[in-house]
Write a protein that holds these residues in place. Structure first.
Motif, PDB file in Angstrom:
ATOM      1  N   THR A 127       2.621  15.797   9.957  1.00 29.63           N
ATOM      2  CA  THR A 127       2.733  15.444  11.232  1.00 29.63           C
ATOM      3  C   THR A 127       2.191  13.792  11.450  1.00 29.63           C
ATOM      4  O   THR A 127       1.961  13.574  12.519  1.00 29.63           O
ATOM      5  N   GLY A 128       2.089  13.152  10.558  1.00 31.30           N
ATOM      6  CA  GLY A 128       1.627  11.825  10.486  1.00 31.30           C
ATOM      7  C   GLY A 128       0.232  11.526  10.599  1.00 31.30           C
ATOM      8  O   GLY A 128      -0.346  10.349  10.509  1.00 31.30           O
ATOM      9  N   LYS A 129      -0.780  12.589  10.068  1.00 27.28           N
ATOM     10  CA  LYS A 129      -2.067  12.269  10.071  1.00 27.28           C
ATOM     11  C   LYS A 129      -2.466  11.804   8.693  1.00 27.28           C
ATOM     12  O   LYS A 129      -3.005  12.298   7.930  1.00 27.28           O
ATOM     13  N   VAL A 130      -2.072  10.474   8.388  1.00 26.65           N
ATOM     14  CA  VAL A 130      -2.285   9.713   6.996  1.00 26.65           C
ATOM     15  C   VAL A 130      -2.496   8.362   7.276  1.00 26.65           C
ATOM     16  O   VAL A 130      -2.199   7.852   8.003  1.00 26.65           O
ATOM     17  N   ARG A 131      -3.399   7.969   6.075  1.00 28.68           N
ATOM     18  CA  ARG A 131      -3.741   6.663   6.506  1.00 28.68           C
ATOM     19  C   ARG A 131      -3.021   6.110   5.108  1.00 28.68           C
ATOM     20  O   ARG A 131      -3.096   6.375   4.094  1.00 28.68           O
ATOM     21  N   THR A 132      -2.174   4.942   5.374  1.00 29.70           N
ATOM     22  CA  THR A 132      -1.619   4.084   4.189  1.00 29.70           C
ATOM     23  C   THR A 132      -2.232   2.794   4.135  1.00 29.70           C
ATOM     24  O   THR A 132      -2.676   2.330   5.422  1.00 29.70           O
ATOM     25  N   THR A 133      -2.558   2.150   3.029  1.00 25.91           N
ATOM     26  CA  THR A 133      -3.055   0.917   2.848  1.00 25.91           C
ATOM     27  C   THR A 133      -2.212   0.121   1.753  1.00 25.91           C
ATOM     28  O   THR A 133      -2.148   0.641   0.562  1.00 25.91           O
ATOM     29  N   LEU A 134      -1.672  -0.782   2.250  1.00 24.84           N
ATOM     30  CA  LEU A 134      -0.697  -1.486   1.114  1.00 24.84           C
ATOM     31  C   LEU A 134      -1.539  -2.381   0.366  1.00 24.84           C
ATOM     32  O   LEU A 134      -2.207  -3.100   0.724  1.00 24.84           O
ATOM     33  N   LEU A 135      -1.595  -2.320  -0.948  1.00 25.20           N
ATOM     34  CA  LEU A 135      -1.951  -3.186  -2.037  1.00 25.20           C
ATOM     35  C   LEU A 135      -1.088  -3.900  -2.679  1.00 25.20           C
ATOM     36  O   LEU A 135      -0.061  -3.534  -3.233  1.00 25.20           O
ATOM     37  N   SER A 136      -1.247  -5.221  -2.770  1.00 22.79           N
ATOM     38  CA  SER A 136      -0.377  -6.190  -3.147  1.00 22.79           C
ATOM     39  C   SER A 136      -1.106  -7.188  -4.257  1.00 22.79           C
ATOM     40  O   SER A 136      -2.199  -7.469  -4.173  1.00 22.79           O
ATOM     41  N   GLN A 137      -0.352  -7.858  -5.037  1.00 25.00           N
ATOM     42  CA  GLN A 137      -0.670  -8.848  -5.947  1.00 25.00           C
ATOM     43  C   GLN A 137       0.368  -9.851  -6.238  1.00 25.00           C
ATOM     44  O   GLN A 137       1.628  -9.695  -6.147  1.00 25.00           O
ATOM     45  N   LYS A 138       0.003 -11.047  -6.606  1.00 29.09           N
ATOM     46  CA  LYS A 138       0.884 -12.313  -6.656  1.00 29.09           C
ATOM     47  C   LYS A 138       0.159 -13.280  -7.684  1.00 29.09           C
ATOM     48  O   LYS A 138      -0.968 -13.646  -7.451  1.00 29.09           O
ATOM     49  N   GLN A 139       1.057 -13.670  -8.705  1.00 30.76           N
ATOM     50  CA  GLN A 139       0.299 -14.565  -9.671  1.00 30.76           C
ATOM     51  C   GLN A 139       1.281 -15.937  -9.501  1.00 30.76           C
ATOM     52  O   GLN A 139       2.432 -15.915  -9.569  1.00 30.76           O
ATOM     53  N   GLU A 140       0.409 -17.099  -9.176  1.00 26.40           N
ATOM     54  CA  GLU A 140       0.996 -18.255  -8.969  1.00 26.40           C
ATOM     55  C   GLU A 140       0.193 -19.172  -9.776  1.00 26.40           C
ATOM     56  O   GLU A 140      -0.862 -19.695  -9.258  1.00 26.40           O
ATOM     57  N   ASP A 141       0.735 -19.722 -10.935  1.00 25.04           N
ATOM     58  CA  ASP A 141       0.170 -20.641 -11.446  1.00 25.04           C
ATOM     59  C   ASP A 141      -1.278 -19.974 -11.981  1.00 25.04           C
ATOM     60  O   ASP A 141      -1.308 -19.277 -12.658  1.00 25.04           O
ATOM     61  N   ARG A 142      -2.253 -20.914 -11.542  1.00 29.14           N
ATOM     62  CA  ARG A 142      -3.696 -20.551 -11.956  1.00 29.14           C
ATOM     63  C   ARG A 142      -4.428 -19.693 -10.910  1.00 29.14           C
ATOM     64  O   ARG A 142      -5.432 -19.150 -10.820  1.00 29.14           O
ATOM     65  N   ARG A 143      -3.831 -19.126  -9.719  1.00 27.46           N
ATOM     66  CA  ARG A 143      -4.061 -18.560  -8.779  1.00 27.46           C
ATOM     67  C   ARG A 143      -3.465 -17.103  -8.745  1.00 27.46           C
ATOM     68  O   ARG A 143      -2.415 -16.733  -8.873  1.00 27.46           O
ATOM     69  N   LEU A 144      -4.559 -16.157  -8.780  1.00 25.18           N
ATOM     70  CA  LEU A 144      -4.211 -14.717  -8.971  1.00 25.18           C
ATOM     71  C   LEU A 144      -4.649 -14.176  -7.493  1.00 25.18           C
ATOM     72  O   LEU A 144      -5.816 -14.170  -7.400  1.00 25.18           O
ATOM     73  N   THR A 145      -3.709 -13.718  -6.561  1.00 25.18           N
ATOM     74  CA  THR A 145      -4.006 -13.132  -5.420  1.00 25.18           C
ATOM     75  C   THR A 145      -3.948 -11.459  -5.208  1.00 25.18           C
ATOM     76  O   THR A 145      -2.771 -11.091  -5.501  1.00 25.18           O
ATOM     77  N   VAL A 146      -5.016 -10.909  -4.980  1.00 25.17           N
ATOM     78  CA  VAL A 146      -4.738  -9.533  -4.586  1.00 25.17           C
ATOM     79  C   VAL A 146      -5.159  -9.376  -3.015  1.00 25.17           C
ATOM     80  O   VAL A 146      -6.147  -9.712  -2.767  1.00 25.17           O
ATOM     81  N   THR A 147      -4.519  -8.616  -2.601  1.00 21.99           N
ATOM     82  CA  THR A 147      -4.568  -8.276  -0.886  1.00 21.99           C
ATOM     83  C   THR A 147      -4.520  -6.879  -0.641  1.00 21.99           C
ATOM     84  O   THR A 147      -3.846  -6.305  -1.142  1.00 21.99           O
ATOM     85  N   ILE A 148      -5.611  -6.432   0.127  1.00 24.62           N
ATOM     86  CA  ILE A 148      -5.807  -5.034   0.433  1.00 24.62           C
ATOM     87  C   ILE A 148      -5.529  -5.234   2.094  1.00 24.62           C
ATOM     88  O   ILE A 148      -6.251  -5.681   2.641  1.00 24.62           O
ATOM     89  N   ALA A 149      -4.393  -4.702   2.475  1.00 21.56           N
ATOM     90  CA  ALA A 149      -4.010  -5.198   3.758  1.00 21.56           C
ATOM     91  C   ALA A 149      -4.841  -4.102   4.788  1.00 21.56           C
ATOM     92  O   ALA A 149      -5.354  -3.029   4.323  1.00 21.56           O
TER      93      ALA A 149
END
Length: 879
Positions: A776-798
């Motif tokens: 019934t919706g009692k759930v927590r979601t956390t979007l985890l994402s990554q992106k590699q751009e040249d020398r920058r590696l980004t990880v986001t925990i939303a």
């Protein structure tokens, strides 16, 4: 003649109202909880189409067309743009005009809206996605996928007027076939689909235990077939039949034979295997999310004879720092059995308090002090000398010899005694048994139920049952649905009593048991390499059959025929089970009290410890996959062909598996084996242990070691772009809920990331782990994402979305970033530079910072931060 859909006159008032209120529309994928989240590959809301012209939109409707030849009929029921239902018979008149086709209890969804548009041209029926052409003389049907221009199959009647009847299926361009449940076929290889083989029934009525390699394994028919050909050529067929079946794929055409007066089946079209499997899971029901404890280690044997024996095993496991979540109790918990006697304890389902005193207090103490749960066994048989037998007989709740006769008497193979068997097709009987026997166990705090012998193992072939409406009362009518109805009654009992989450381990079943919260195990498997190998092939087909949680008696139940190195076999089997089985459960026959199943007492103990800790580390990932399976019907442990259908090398591969679609493992089952080759489909892969990056064009990685620093580990690779949430695990970890020996908590979010220039994301799902509140919706979601751009590696925990009882308001965050052969130069968190530490001990002592932990690995962490804010880690790296 061109015939187009017409709108029933009674719908016009509704249409006018809907046009004003904007209520017309249909979602392509349904979600079982209230959510705006789209399914993977989901489509936006569509405008409904009809060939009837009007100023308002038309209502979709299921379309039914009947074809008759002398003595036979075919009904085609078009349920959706990509789903057609058929009924074929030479007996009876069939349903009345306009009436829906009958569905067995295996089918969960019967409220399809109909196609968005429908055209009949002579004997050809079309939706936007498929075409069904009927030969009016033979009642053969040919299905074509219109979107992909592929003629999929031609299905014809076979011996329709006979009792043993069937269908023929032209393979056409189909090259491979998967699904159809569980059968152990070949102990020499884990590979193999069904093409060139016969899918045989287990016994005279279908489901049965069958001998195999010094053991006895389940043969369980789950009649969903996935046919795969060249790219864009695939379909699924679900045979909605409860009777014994035989499928022959040795020649052309393929032949499916069965009992039953009517033959009913569904054909599904789709873009790929994931699309087809989601459609099938929508039809028969997606799996419930198991209790979180089901993802831990469970230790079992036949059987613990008292609390002292169980506690001895637990004390030993704790002394060796093994996390463990529970014990499974075989039939000694209710007093054991007496063979060949009416006076056995089989069916009492009441604690033998001489051996297991104060069960409620003991279960509570085990839970609160040790963090472990209990799952007890139950069977359907009731010894005739028990008062329970007389009670059930008086109520008419046992299977009978005839409609007006007394209960049938089961006396063959009387290892448990002699008596009657519960009639699970009688819902009143099932509910009564739940309330009087099972609910008291639930009230004491047990975690789940072990339903044994449910094929059923022993039965009177001439017995009479309450029966299944629309099917019948004879044993042949109910045999293959018997365990299904048993599991359904457990789930129904949980629904009556509120919030607790149902979970069962079943030895048999039918399509759809997953929607009740059931897992399956493969039966009394023999301790041998052929048994393990064949089990892993069966797992491939069970995953495609909708059974996400499928395991084995780890180490084998029957050890008598094994003469090799038992420690080596157990170590390999345990490693396989810790990555593939839910629950991961060791078990064997140990009536002599001379055998071991606890992984601190058998096998290579350091290897076992490493492998069980890896299982616990991966538990947030596995638990999130369980939520995806529940929401969208995606498999937790798919075969490689599921994700790489156009790679000919993986079409029949069962010796490698996927976890989700991010991790690839090579299973091991071979005496003296120390290394193996691992096939890597085209793409970029990373060795999970060494962090070495490999670019594959669809090649074999050779001589991958199975021992790392003296510890046995399955070869494991991550795909570039993989994001794997993890749990912190060390020698103090007691269970999967985070209990620790020193009373502390380590609830940081650990995220392992394999960057990719394409970018990727993964959703972490969390809930209370025990109740049905997630539904019934009692759930927590956390979007985890990554992106590699040249020398920058980004990880986001939303920022986290949603909550549940016990959810953390804040937590520390740890990123394990596996660099693509680059040297880290700096790390920022939300734009602020983090301190670099030179040693692991200094990094561990700090609240935040970063550390180069080894080859290609950077660890970065934050202090405890609110889950309502996003955390963005940026790692700068050079060549």
């Amino acid at each position: 003649m061109l015939v187009q859909t017409a709108i029933p006159s009674r719908t016009w008032a509704f249409l006018a109202s809907a046009a004003l209120t904007g209520t017309i529309g249909c979602a392509v994928h349904s979600d079982p909880i209230a959510s705006n989240e789209s399914a993977p590959g989901g489509e936006p809301l569509q405008t409904l189409q009809t060939s009837q012209r009007s100023d308002v939109e038309a209502v979709r409707a299921v379309q039914r067309v009947r074809f008759d030849v002398p003595g036979q009929y075919l009904i085609v029921e078009v349920l959706d743009d990509d789903l057609v239902h058929f009924e074929l018979s030479a007996k009876g008149a069939g349903p009345g005009a306009g009436a829906p086709l009958f569905t067995s209890p295996m089918v969960a969804k019967t409220d399809y809206a109909g196609p968005t548009s429908f055209v009949r041209e002579g004997n050809t029926l079309r939706t936007p996605e498929l075409e069904v052409a009927v030969d009016a003389a033979t009642l053969c049907t040919t299905v074509t996928d219109r979107l992909r221009g592929a003629r999929l199959n031609t299905i014809c009647p076979r011996n329709l007027a006979q009792d043993w009847k069937g269908l023929t299926l032209t393979p056409g361009e189909t090259q491979n076939a998967y699904g159809l449940g569980q059968e152990f076929v070949d102990g020499s290889t884990a590979d193999g689909d069904w093409v060139g083989r016969v899918r045989s029934p287990g016994g005279n009525d279908g489901n049965a235990m069958t001998p195999f390699a010094n053991g006895a394994n389940g043969n369980t028919q789950i009649p969903v077939l996935y046919a795969l050909g060249a790219p864009s050529h695939q379909y699924a067929l679900f045979l909605d039949q409860v009777y014994k079946q035989r499928w022959d794929f040795q020649g052309s055409p393929w032949v499916a034979e069965m009992w039953g007066d009517q033959i009913r089946w569904y054909v599904m079209t789709g873009a790929d295997l994931p699309d087809l499997r989601r459609d099938y899971m929508e039809l028969v029901g997606r799996p419930l999310v198991p209790p979180k404890k089901a993802f831990g280690l469970w230790v079992s044997e036949y059987g613990y004879e008292n609390w002292a024996e169980l506690e001895s095993k637990l004390t030993s496991l704790r002394a060796k720092a093994f996390p463990v979540d529970g014990f499974v109790l075989d039939l000694f918990w209710f007093g054991g059995v007496t063979s060949n006697s009416d006076n056995s304890r089989m069916g009492s389902l009441t604690w033998d308090e001489a051996r297991f005193p104060n069960p409620a207090a003991k279960i509570a103490a085990l839970r609160t002090q040790q963090g472990v749960g209990i799952i007890p066994i139950e069977e359907s048989y009731i010894s005739r000398g028990l008062p329970e037998h007389a009670d059930l007989q008086g109520r008419g709740y046992l299977a009978r010899d005839c409609a007006t006769c007394g209960p049938t008497y089961i006396s063959s193979n009387p290892w448990w005694g002699k008596g009657g068997m519960l009639d699970w097709t009688n819902d009143a009987a099932a509910d009564y048994w739940h309330e009087t026997k099972r609910q008291p166990l639930i009230d004491t705090g047990i975690v789940g139920h072990w339903t044994d012998l449910g094929e059923p193992e022993m039965y009177n072939a001439n017995a009479w049952y309450q029966g299944i409406p629309g099917i019948g009362h004879a044993h042949a009518d109910v045999h293959n649905i018997y365990n299904f109805k048993w599991l359904e009654s457990i789930a129904r009992g949980y629904e009556r009593h509120g919030a607790r989450r149902p979970f069962m381990m079943s030895r048999s079943g039918a399509a759809g048991i997953q929607r009740f919260g059931s897992a399956m195990w493969s039966g009394d498997i023999g301790t041998s390499y052929p048994s393990l190998i064949a089990h892993l092939n069966a797992q491939m087909h069970m995953a495609m059959s909708g059974i996400d949680y499928f395991g084995a008696d780890i180490g084998g139940f029957h050890r008598g025929g094994f003469s090799g190195n038992l420690n080596e076999l157990f170590t390999q089997w345990f490693a396989d089970g810790m990555l593939l089985d839910v629950p991961g459960r060791t078990h064997t026959e140990n009536l002599c009290n001379c055998k071991e199943t606890a992984p601190d007492r058998i096998g290579d103990v350091p290897s076992n410890l490493d492998n069980v800790r890896m299982r616990y580390e991966l538990s947030p990932f596995l638990y999130s996959l369980a939520h995806l399976a529940y929401r969208f019907g995606d498999p937790v442990f798919p075969p490689l062909v599921y994700a790489f259908p156009n790679d000919a090398n993986v079409r029949e591969m069962g010796h490698e598996k996927l976890i989700g679609t991010s991790l690839l493992l090579g299973i091991v089952a071979g005496a003296g084996e120390t290394q193996r080759d691992v096939y890597l489909p085209a793409g970029t892969w990373v060795d999970y242990y060494t962090n070495a990056w490999i670019t594959s064009q669809g090649e074999w990685a050779r001589n991958i070691p199975e021992y790392r620093s003296g510890r046995f580990k399955l070869p494991l690779f991550a795909r570039a772009g993989a994001i794997v949430p993890k749990m912190f695990v060390d020698e103090k970890t007691m269970n999967i809920l985070g209990m620790r020996t020193d009373g502390t908590r380590r609830d940081e979010l650990v995220v392992r990331v394999y960057p990719s220039a394409q970018g990727s994301s993964f959703t972490l799902y969390e809930d209370d782990g025990e109740t049905t509140a997630y539904r019934t919706g009692k759930v927590r979601t956390t979007l985890l994402s990554q992106k590699q751009e040249d020398r920058r590696l980004t990880v986001t925990i939303a920022a986290a979305a949603g909550t549940y009882t016990g959810a953390l308001a804040s937590r520390a965050n740890v990123v394990e970033l596996v660099l693509p052969n680059a040297e880290p130069t700096g790390v920022t968190l939300n734009g602020v530079a983090l301190t670099r530490y030179a040693t692991k001990s200094a990094f561990d002592a700090a609240a935040s910072g970063w550390f180069k932990a080894g080859t290609n690995l950077v660890l970065a962490k934050s202090q405890s931060l609110s889950v309502t804010g996003a955390k963005t880690f940026v790692v700068t790296a050079g060549p």
